[in-house]
Design a protein around this motif. Structure first.
Motif, short mmCIF file in Angstrom:
data_model
loop_
_atom_site.label_atom_id
_atom_site.label_comp_id
_atom_site.label_asym_id
_atom_site.label_seq_id
_atom_site.Cartn_x
_atom_site.Cartn_y
_atom_site.Cartn_z
N ASP A 87 7.54 0.59 -8.50
CA ASP A 87 6.46 1.25 -7.77
C ASP A 87 5.16 0.46 -7.90
N GLU A 88 4.90 -0.03 -9.11
CA GLU A 88 3.66 -0.76 -9.37
C GLU A 88 3.58 -2.05 -8.55
N SER A 91 3.15 -1.28 -4.75
CA SER A 91 1.78 -0.86 -4.45
C SER A 91 0.82 -2.04 -4.52
N ASP A 95 -1.27 -3.16 -1.32
CA ASP A 95 -2.73 -3.05 -1.42
C ASP A 95 -3.40 -4.40 -1.21
N SER A 136 8.90 -6.20 -0.40
CA SER A 136 7.49 -5.80 -0.54
C SER A 136 6.59 -6.71 0.27
#
Length: 237
Positions: A87-88, A91, A95, A136
Motif C-alpha cells: 500500500d505504501e 501510494s 502521489d 504502480s
C-alpha cells in the motif's frame, strides 16, 4: 531528464524555476543554468505538498513574472509484481507522479488562463501501456495521460495547451541502473547501449530527444499551438 529540459528552456531564452526534492541537485542545476547564461531559481521540496508548490509559484511570479509554461517531471519507481505491491509503495508512486501533476496544474494554470496563453507538458511513459512488474508506475503514468486530456479540454478555450510526452527507456538516471528485462536478470545497461551505439536495435532514447520534444523549437510554435491533449511517444522498450 529534468535538467536536460531546463538546459533547453534556458537556451531558448526562458527563465526557469527548478523543482527537486533533493536540495543539492536543485542547487547544482540552478548553478549550471546560470553558468550557461540563463536565469533560474531553485525550489527544493515535495511537489505533493500544496502549500510548498503555491509558495514557490508566488516567489517565481515576484522574481520573474507569472509563468506561462509548465513542465511536470516528478517521479518515483517502486517496481514489483502484483502480489508484492505494498500500500505504501503504491501510494508513493501515485502521489509522486499523479498528485504532483494535478497540484502543479491547479496552481500554475490560473495565471496562464488570465494571460490568455500558456503551455503545459506533462510526462507519461510507454510503461502506461503495460510492463512486467510495473503496475504502480504504469497506473500513475496512465492517470497522467487521462488527466492531460481532460485538462486540455478545459484549458484550450483560454489559449492554454496541455500535452504529454511518453518516453521509452531514457539513457539517464534510474534507467541505467535498472535490469534489462524482468526481475531475475541482473545485467545492467552499459554506456554503449545507452548511447545507441549497438547498431540498428537502438532501444533507448537520449536526453536531447526528450528535451527537444518537450521544448519545441520556436519555429514550430504555430503547429504546437494546434496540439491539444496529445501524448507523444518517444522511443520504445
Amino acid at each position: 531528464m529534468g535538467r536536460a529540459v531546463c538546459r533547453r528552456l534556458v537556451a531558448d531564452g526562458w527563465a526557469v524555476g527548478v523543482f527537486d526534492i533533493d536540495a543539492d541537485a536543485t542547487a547544482a542545476t540552478v548553478t549550471e543554468l546560470c553558468e550557461l547564461g540563463g536565469q533560474a531559481s531553485g525550489y527544493p521540496g515535495d511537489l505533493t505538498d500544496r502549500e510548498f508548490v503555491a509558495g514557490a509559484a508566488r516567489d517565481i511570479t515576484e522574481q520573474f513574472e507569472a509563468p506561462t509554461a509548465l513542465v511536470t517531471l516528478a517521479g518515483a519507481v517502486r517496481n514489483a509484481v502484483l502480489s508484492k505491491i505494498t500500500d505504501e509503495d503504491f501510494s508513493l508512486v501515485l502521489d509522486t507522479h499523479l498528485r504532483s501533476t494535478l497540484l502543479c496544474l491547479q496552481i500554475f494554470a490560473p495565471a496562464m488562463k488570465k494571460a490568455g496563453h500558456g503551455k503545459v507538458v506533462t510526462t507519461s511513459s510507454v510503461a502506461a501501456r503495460g510492463t512486467v512488474a510495473g503496475i504502480s508506475y504504469g497506473a500513475a503514468k496512465g492517470g497522467i495521460e487521462a488527466l492531460t486530456r481532460s485538462a486540455a479540454i478545459e484549458l484550450a478555450p483560454f489559449g492554454v495547451t496541455v500535452n504529454c510526452v511518453a518516453p521509452g527507456v531514457v539513457a539517464t538516471g534510474m534507467f541505467l541502473n535498472t535490469p534489462r528485462r524482468v526481475p531475475g536478470r541482473a545485467a545492467r545497461l552499459d554506456p554503449d547501449e545507452a548511447s545507441g551505439r549497438t547498431g540498428r536495435d537502438r532501444r533507448l532514447c537520449e536526453l536531447p530527444d526528450v528535451a527537444g520534444i518537450v521544448v519545441r523549437d520556436r519555429a514550430d510554435a504555430d503547429r504546437v499551438r494546434r496540439l491539444v491533449g496529445r501524448s507523444a511517444q518517444i522511443g520504445f522498450y
